[in-house]
Design an enzyme around this catalytic site. Structure first.
Site, mmCIF file in Angstrom:
data_model
loop_
_atom_site.group_PDB
_atom_site.id
_atom_site.type_symbol
_atom_site.label_atom_id
_atom_site.label_comp_id
_atom_site.label_asym_id
_atom_site.label_seq_id
_atom_site.Cartn_x
_atom_site.Cartn_y
_atom_site.Cartn_z
ATOM 1 N N ASP A 1 34.670 42.357 19.855
ATOM 2 C CA ASP A 1 33.848 42.588 21.160
ATOM 3 C C ASP A 1 33.001 44.297 20.884
ATOM 4 O O ASP A 1 32.025 44.234 21.153
ATOM 5 C CB ASP A 1 34.579 43.934 22.095
ATOM 6 C CG ASP A 1 35.698 42.817 23.232
ATOM 7 O OD1 ASP A 1 34.799 40.655 22.725
ATOM 8 O OD2 ASP A 1 36.096 42.356 24.185
ATOM 9 N N TYR B 1 42.912 35.704 37.078
ATOM 10 C CA TYR B 1 42.348 35.130 36.491
ATOM 11 C C TYR B 1 42.179 33.823 36.849
ATOM 12 O O TYR B 1 42.500 33.159 35.876
ATOM 13 C CB TYR B 1 40.419 36.318 36.009
ATOM 14 C CG TYR B 1 40.744 35.741 34.673
ATOM 15 C CD1 TYR B 1 40.120 34.834 33.726
ATOM 16 C CD2 TYR B 1 41.417 36.841 34.812
ATOM 17 C CE1 TYR B 1 40.058 35.020 32.471
ATOM 18 C CE2 TYR B 1 41.566 37.012 32.883
ATOM 19 C CZ TYR B 1 40.802 36.060 32.346
ATOM 20 O OH TYR B 1 40.703 36.936 30.668
#
Length: 181
Positions: A170, A132
């Protein structure tokens, strides 16, 4: 290249024109002028990131806030993922809505995720390489996230929770409602 805006304003799926012959293939993965013509967005990417993960790894849902917010252009170089973005712009008509798409080395699609969105992906194939481009530099103090399995978002990650592998960070992310309070 073609660009199609999703139902989330400013979020685009990009599909390159691929030239294939007996030698293999070639395509232009990014051209600033073409991107601007197709999306009306004048982007300047400043940082490229790449990760390699095995099936079941879920990264997200992440975003940065304030002056360090990031837009991202994401794609898969090897393998495949289910890529998800969530509109967190309070003034948007699609606030709290999400979009998902399978990105793979085979389909060569890319997703442009604008600033003001949370982003994440789950890996659907071992040894997947995800890439990305970001229009702003990473800043740890501006990093935020939302639980991937937040019931209010109702995201179908295509894998059971038993098959999902999360980082410790997370596993401790708040729900969207907790974050917004």
């Amino acid at each position: 290249m073609t660009a199609k805006e999703t139902y989330l304003k400013g979020c685009f799926v990009l599909t390159p024109q691929v030239f294939e012959d007996e030698r293999g293939y070639f395509f232009e993965s990014f051209n600033k002028e073409t991107f601007k013509r197709l999306t009306s967005l004048n982007m300047s990417f400043v940082q490229d990131n790449q990760s390699k993960s095995n099936k079941g790894v879920l990264r997200g849902l992440h975003f940065q806030i304030g002056d360090h917010a990031q837009a991202k252009l994401v794609r898969v170089l090897q393998g495949r993922v289910l890529d998800v973005c969530v509109d967190l712009r309070p003034d948007s008509p699609t606030f709290k809505q999400h979009f998902s798409i399978e990105l793979s080395a085979k389909n060569r699609k890319q997703l442009f995720v604008p600033r003001g969105f949370a982003h994440g992906f789950v890996v659907l194939e071992d040894a997947t390489i995800f890439s990305y481009k970001c229009d702003n530099y990473y800043n740890k103090t501006s990093e935020r996230g939302i639980k991937y399995d937040d019931k209010s978002l109702n995201i179908d990650w295509r894998l059971s929770s038993e098959d999902i592998v999360l980082s410790d960070k997370d596993t401790h992310l708040p729900t969207l409602e907790s974050y917004l309070q």
